[in-house]
Design an enzyme around this catalytic site. Structure first.
Site, PDB file in Angstrom:
ATOM      1  N   GLY A  83      11.131  -3.004   0.733  1.00 56.89           N
ATOM      2  CA  GLY A  83      10.017  -2.072   1.423  1.00 56.89           C
ATOM      3  C   GLY A  83       8.719  -2.700   1.453  1.00 56.89           C
ATOM      4  O   GLY A  83       8.580  -3.931   0.878  1.00 56.89           O
ATOM      5  N   GLY A 100       4.865  -2.058   1.595  1.00 51.95           N
ATOM      6  CA  GLY A 100       3.758  -0.810   1.790  1.00 51.95           C
ATOM      7  C   GLY A 100       2.378  -1.413   1.784  1.00 51.95           C
ATOM      8  O   GLY A 100       2.215  -2.548   2.354  1.00 51.95           O
ATOM      9  N   GLY A 111       1.627  -4.582  -0.291  1.00 52.26           N
ATOM     10  CA  GLY A 111       2.369  -5.708  -0.376  1.00 52.26           C
ATOM     11  C   GLY A 111       3.841  -5.326  -0.351  1.00 52.26           C
ATOM     12  O   GLY A 111       4.280  -4.338  -0.343  1.00 52.26           O
ATOM     13  N   ILE A 112       4.541  -6.439  -0.579  1.00 48.46           N
ATOM     14  CA  ILE A 112       6.080  -6.413  -0.227  1.00 48.46           C
ATOM     15  C   ILE A 112       6.685  -5.958  -1.406  1.00 48.46           C
ATOM     16  O   ILE A 112       6.240  -6.481  -2.613  1.00 48.46           O
ATOM     17  CB  ILE A 112       6.599  -7.661   0.314  1.00 48.46           C
ATOM     18  CG1 ILE A 112       5.947  -8.146   1.732  1.00 48.46           C
ATOM     19  CG2 ILE A 112       8.233  -7.575   0.556  1.00 48.46           C
ATOM     20  CD1 ILE A 112       6.476  -9.215   2.333  1.00 48.46           C
ATOM     21  N   VAL A 113       7.752  -5.045  -1.297  1.00 51.51           N
ATOM     22  CA  VAL A 113       8.467  -4.561  -2.584  1.00 51.51           C
ATOM     23  C   VAL A 113       9.942  -5.248  -2.552  1.00 51.51           C
ATOM     24  O   VAL A 113      10.587  -5.217  -1.765  1.00 51.51           O
ATOM     25  CB  VAL A 113       8.701  -3.230  -2.657  1.00 51.51           C
ATOM     26  CG1 VAL A 113       9.364  -2.752  -4.034  1.00 51.51           C
ATOM     27  CG2 VAL A 113       7.390  -2.567  -2.300  1.00 51.51           C
ATOM     28  N   LYS A 122       6.626  -5.307  -6.916  1.00 59.52           N
ATOM     29  CA  LYS A 122       5.692  -4.917  -6.103  1.00 59.52           C
ATOM     30  C   LYS A 122       4.817  -6.230  -5.943  1.00 59.52           C
ATOM     31  O   LYS A 122       4.135  -6.496  -7.177  1.00 59.52           O
ATOM     32  CB  LYS A 122       4.958  -3.609  -6.088  1.00 59.52           C
ATOM     33  CG  LYS A 122       4.153  -3.346  -4.776  1.00 59.52           C
ATOM     34  CD  LYS A 122       3.372  -2.049  -5.166  1.00 59.52           C
ATOM     35  CE  LYS A 122       4.315  -0.853  -5.056  1.00 59.52           C
ATOM     36  NZ  LYS A 122       4.384  -0.207  -3.912  1.00 59.52           N
ATOM     37  N   ASP A 160      -3.227   8.316  -0.891  1.00 57.82           N
ATOM     38  CA  ASP A 160      -2.445   7.956   0.107  1.00 57.82           C
ATOM     39  C   ASP A 160      -1.024   8.603   0.027  1.00 57.82           C
ATOM     40  O   ASP A 160       0.018   8.240   0.012  1.00 57.82           O
ATOM     41  CB  ASP A 160      -2.248   6.419   0.051  1.00 57.82           C
ATOM     42  CG  ASP A 160      -1.646   5.869   1.513  1.00 57.82           C
ATOM     43  OD1 ASP A 160      -1.589   6.738   2.343  1.00 57.82           O
ATOM     44  OD2 ASP A 160      -1.111   4.793   1.517  1.00 57.82           O
TER      45      ASP A 160
END
Ligand SMILES: *[C@@H]1O[C@H](CO)[C@@H](O)[C@H](O)[C@H]1NC(C)=O
Ligand SMILES: *[C@@H]1O[C@H](CO)[C@@H](O)[C@H](O)[C@H]1NC(C)=O
Ligand SMILES: *[C@@H]1O[C@H](CO)[C@@H](O)[C@H](O)[C@H]1NC(C)=O
Ligand SMILES: *[C@@H]1O[C@H](CO)[C@@H](O)[C@H](O)[C@H]1NC(C)=O
Ligand SMILES: *[C@@H]1O[C@H](CO)[C@@H](O)[C@H](O)[C@H]1NC(C)=O
Ligand SMILES: *[C@@H]1O[C@H](CO)[C@@H](O)[C@H](O)[C@H]1NC(C)=O
Ligand SMILES: *[C@@H]1O[C@H](CO)[C@@H](O)[C@H](O)[C@H]1NC(C)=O
Ligand SMILES: *[C@@H]1O[C@H](CO)[C@@H](O)[C@H](O)[C@H]1NC(C)=O
Ligand SMILES: *[C@@H]1O[C@H](CO)[C@@H](O)[C@H](O)[C@H]1NC(C)=O
Ligand SMILES: *[C@@H]1O[C@H](CO)[C@@H](O)[C@H](O)[C@H]1NC(C)=O
Ligand SMILES: *[C@@H]1O[C@H](CO)[C@@H](O)[C@H](O)[C@H]1NC(C)=O
Length: 785
Positions: free
Chosen positions: A500, A502, A505-507, A524, A618
């Site tokens: 993922g 977000g 940052g990247i997961v 994450k 969010d």
């Protein structure tokens, strides 16, 4: 969570520390001695008499930590009653005897007739041993444990631990830890008998020989003859046996808990801190047709401060006011014959108990009943003490068992039968009709609910005051694991599998090898950590780490090394809400209802139930993850503050996601939890309609559908809600809820944040505990950016 300093031994403190390394034959200890104990050579442990309950005539023969002020007991001689004043323990060649002043035997240890005891010794490990002349042990307390294990002690296939009855009563209690075949199990006992109910913890060893090991370093695991170590299912931890005392106790409330306490501390008030425990939540884990559950009969169990707590439902009181686990009884006569001549309608009422559930013990299940029919059915049935209403009506008789607070009860409602007492006839009646009346009752019941809540909170506060656990450091207290960058790189195979991306940052997906488990994690990488926020990284983490709720994604640990900032979460195998909601086939209505309730509960927890309220900022479908049981969990909470800017004021940099953002983000006003309420409202509509909040590629005649919020409001006003859930027969069949929930969403997306309800009110409305008033026009606000 410590044993209070109730053991008052004034003389003990005056005696200089002497080492009684070997106890010779014919030695005695009497409760009349000024100092009835044998010390280990370093003085850490003592064997002897301890007074109980400040009563000068009640003593226990015990082993305890002697260098700490609470004198925590780790072993007791299993006598059926405490020893009276004047009792004496004597070491002979045949063993150990405890006699009362009249010379009657209260308890004894006898070695084989062929053996002779040559001496006894209190060892520095906490083991009291009877030794033969060639120094082999003929008897040792480590092989005859009560409720506690110490480092270097093991529990073998024939061994067991049993809990004490209550905190200050060392009689055999309600739980046992033992090996059954090759499996380690924790079971409730049908007190006062010895029979075991179904286990609520089971560790499979799969080997002909296995033992529970508490090794010298401080770790606890099941070890098989093959040498493999099997975790009890709790977190791994760090141990430092040079600096800490450790013990593991099967508590009187059934939780096997490992504790630590700093060695050599001069602080009188130093108390044991919890290292870890199993099971995670005994209230839910005990689930057997027989027995009362985690608490006594007719009570219900809540999991708080790392232990279960028991509560009586309204109208019931504790059978034994000194034992919260002893169960509850109704405060009034109930049952057939109690009021046979009277009209039940005038004698009893059925009261809603929010979130309480007694999942077992139904005597009748009625299909296709309405809530009102269910209520009446129980009211007029003299056998019925409570009813649970879902799609069906379950009627229950006394005693109620396995009671627990069940936040996931969702649409089920528990009703309990109460005698109407003249003074308490102030039940708020719900009213239908014009908006004012409804609003009035909404406020009325809110006030009542708030008062109830305040009372519960007050009780909880009073209950746990003074029971605070002394913390080593704020991050240790949260049980967050600190990973090295290398470990995470390895766990994610060099950050190879992206799952993922977000706003933060990247997961990556990864797996941790701990014990025998293979734990899948989501890592994450924070790439946008604002410079000035670095200091706050750990502060924020500890706030996130302290959260614990079934509808929040759990943070397992973090890495804070050089430039690397990574967060490690439990992995959610079923993707995001978006994937399910907008995928094919559409998720069924009941599942969507569960999603909405779960998310609302998670948000309510963030806003009102954690130590430091957390504003998510969010909330959107991409941030709701779904686990393998299709349970929704909120992710990315607590990060807004860490990664962005001053949260107390909005500013021009628009935070949040298009279609979801509350209008106050565009104004220079303080951000409150109401921004999340707004986003929740939008998402609630998405869940109802299975449609995104903003759709750009619609046909021109469908222009009204671009913004879901506007479209939904129009449909609501024009009384054509069915078009929102077209082709969804299940949703259309649940018209009442559909209408109510659309109205709730309208309340949530009010432009004026003061008009928006809090998550608490939203929750009460979603669950149907309060009515939903007619919503005003949400706003003329439309997104311009
Ligand atoms: C026992 O006595 C001590 C000193 O008098 C007191 O501080 C403590 O609270 C008492 N404990 C109990 C359980 O009564
Ligand atoms: C205790 O007794 C054993 C066996 O008699 C002996 O080996 C040991 O030295 C004794 N210890 C002390 C401290 O006297
Ligand atoms: C202990 O007492 C018994 C009986 O009085 C006596 O026979 C024995 O010698 C004593 N043993 C020691 C080591 O004093
Ligand atoms: C101490 O215990 C005895 C026996 O249970 C009881 O009779 C007595 O009243 C108790 N004394 C106090 C001061 O609590
Ligand atoms: C000690 O003596 C017992 C019998 O009294 C024997 O079984 C054991 O093996 C002996 N231990 C040692 C270490 O000699
Ligand atoms: C402990 O509890 C048991 C069971 O209720 C009771 O019989 C016993 O007297 C209690 N012991 C003490 C010391 O209070
Ligand atoms: C125990 O044995 C069974 C069957 O032999 C196996 O399926 C299971 O995975 C084993 N469990 C452990 C913890 O080794
Ligand atoms: C205790 O167990 C831990 C983890 O299994 C291990 O690291 C440690 O070396 C063990 N200590 C001893 C004394 O065996
Ligand atoms: C139950 O009855 C007792 C005494 O009769 C009273 O003190 C208590 O307040 C009552 N509790 C409830 C919940 O009605
Ligand atoms: C209950 O309702 C279901 C469908 O809603 C229906 O199939 C069933 O026949 C009903 N049962 C009774 C006893 O009315
Ligand atoms: C959800 O998770 C379960 C268990 O991991 C899996 O079998 C199922 O295929 C998943 N469903 C979706 C829609 O991903």
């Amino acid at each position: 969570m410590t044993i209070p300093n109730i053991f008052f031994l004034p003389l003990l403190l005056l005696v200089p520390h002497q080492a009684f390394a070997n106890v010779t034959l014919n030695s005695t200890l009497s409760t009349n001695d000024p100092n009835p104990l044998w010390l280990s050579s370093s003085g850490v442990f003592a064997f002897g008499f301890q007074q109980i309950n400040n009563n000068t005539s009640l003593f226990l023969l015990a082993i305890w930590f002697n260098k700490i002020s609470s004198k925590t007991i780790v072993w007791t001689a299993s006598t059926s009653n405490p020893a009276p004043a004047g009792s004496e323990v004597k070491l002979t060649a045949q063993g150990l005897t405890l006699t009362n002043p009249q010379g009657h035997l209260l308890w004894s240890v006898q070695v084989e007739p062929s053996e002779d005891v040559s001496h006894a010794a209190m060892l520095d490990t906490g083991n009291f041993v009877l030794s033969s002349s060639n120094s082999s042990y003929l008897w040792q307390s480590f092989n005859n444990p009560t409720d506690t294990l110490l480092p270097s002690q093991t529990l073998d296939l024939n061994g067991k631990l049993y809990s004490r009855f209550t905190q200050n009563n060392y009689t055999k209690g309600r739980f046992e830890l033992y090996f059954d075949e090759q499996n380690l199990k924790l079971s409730p006992i049908g007190w006062p008998t010895e029979s075991r109910y179904a286990s609520y913890l089971r560790v499979d060893a799969n080997a002909s020989q296995a033992q529970l090991v508490f090794n010298e370093t401080g770790d606890i695991y099941v070890e098989t003859s093959g040498g493999s170590k099997i975790s009890l299912g709790w977190d791994n931890s760090y141990f430092d046996a040079n600096r800490f005392f450790y013990r593991a106790t099967l508590e009187y409330y059934g939780v096997f808990t490992q504790y630590s306490l700093p060695k050599g501390s001069s602080d009188e008030n130093q108390v044991w801190s919890i290292v870890r425990y199993v099971p995670g939540n005994i209230c839910n884990d005990i689930f057997d047709e027989f027995g009362s559950g985690g608490c006594g009969f007719n009570s219900y169990c809540t999991w708080e401060n790392n232990r279960p707590n028991c509560w009586c439902p309204e109208g019931y009181s504790m059978v034994d006011p000194n034992n919260e686990f002893g169960g509850c009884q109704p405060n009034f006569s109930l049952g057939c014959g109690a009021d046979s001549q009277e009209n039940p309608q005038e004698v009893y009422e059925m009261k809603v108990l929010p979130n309480v559930n007694w999942p077992l013990g139904d005597f009748e299940r009625l299909m296709n009943y309405t809530q009102d029919e269910c209520k009446q059915s129980c009211l007029y049935d003299c056998n019925c003490a409570a009813a649970v209403f879902g799609n069906q009506c379950w009627k229950k008789r006394l005693p109620l068992s396995n009671g627990r607070l069940d936040q996931s009860a969702g649409t089920t409602i528990t009703l309990i039968k109460l005698r109407i007492r003249p003074l308490s006839d102030t039940v708020v009646k719900k009213e239908d009709g014009v908006q004012h009346a409804v609003l009035g009752s909404l406020i009325g019941s809110l006030v009542i609910n708030t008062l109830l809540l305040a009372t519960v909170v007050l009780i909880l506060l009073l209950k746990f005051k003074g029971k605070e656990i002394v913390k080593v450091s704020s991050l240790v207290e949260t049980n967050l694991h600190s990973f090295t960058y290398h470990e995470l790189k390895e766990a994610t195979l060099g950050f190879s599998e992206e799952v993922g991306r977000g706003s933060f940052g990247i997961v990556y997906k990864g797996s941790l090898k701990s014990g025998s488990d293979n734990n899948v994690i989501a890592v994450k990488r924070l790439d946008r950590l604002a410079q000035e926020r670095e200091k706050e990284f750990k502060t924020e983490l500890s706030a996130i780490g302290k959260t614990c709720h079934k509808h929040l994604v759990r943070l397992i640990g973090f890495c804070d090394e050089g430039v690397h900032r990574l967060l490690v979460y439990e992995f959610m195998s079923n993707g995001t809400l978006a994937q399910i909601l907008f995928g094919q086939p559409k998720p069924i209505w009941n599942l969507r209802v569960r999603f909405a309730l779960g998310i609302a509960r998670g948000l309510l927890y963030l806003h009102e139930e954690c130590d430091t309220p957390i504003i998510h900022c969010d909330i959107k479908h991409q941030n709701i993850l779904i686990d393998q049981h299709f349970m929704p969990k909120i992710s990315d909470f607590g990060l807004a503050k860490l990664l962005l800017w001053d949260q107390s004021r909005t500013n021009t940099m628009i935070r949040g996601t298009r279609g979801y953002v509350a209008p106050e983000w565009f104004k220079n006003v303080p951000v409150t939890t109401k921004v999340d309420v707004y986003s929740f409202g939008v998402m609630l509509l998405e869940i109802i309609c299975c449609r995104r909040s903003v759709v750009n590629d619609v046909d021109s005649e469908e222009e009204e559908k671009v913004l879901l919020t506007d479209w939904a409001y129009d449909c609501y006003m024009e009384r054509r809600l069915h078009v929102l859930v077209e082709n969804d027969r299940e949703a259309m069949g649940d018209k009442g809820r559909l209408k109510k929930w659309v109205m709730i969403a309208m309340w949530c997306i009010q432009e004026n944040h003061e008009i928006r309800p809090t998550m608490k009110t939203v929750m009460l409305m979603l669950e149907g505990h309060v009515d939903v008033p007619e919503p005003p026009l949400p706003s003329s606000f439309t997104l311009t950016s």
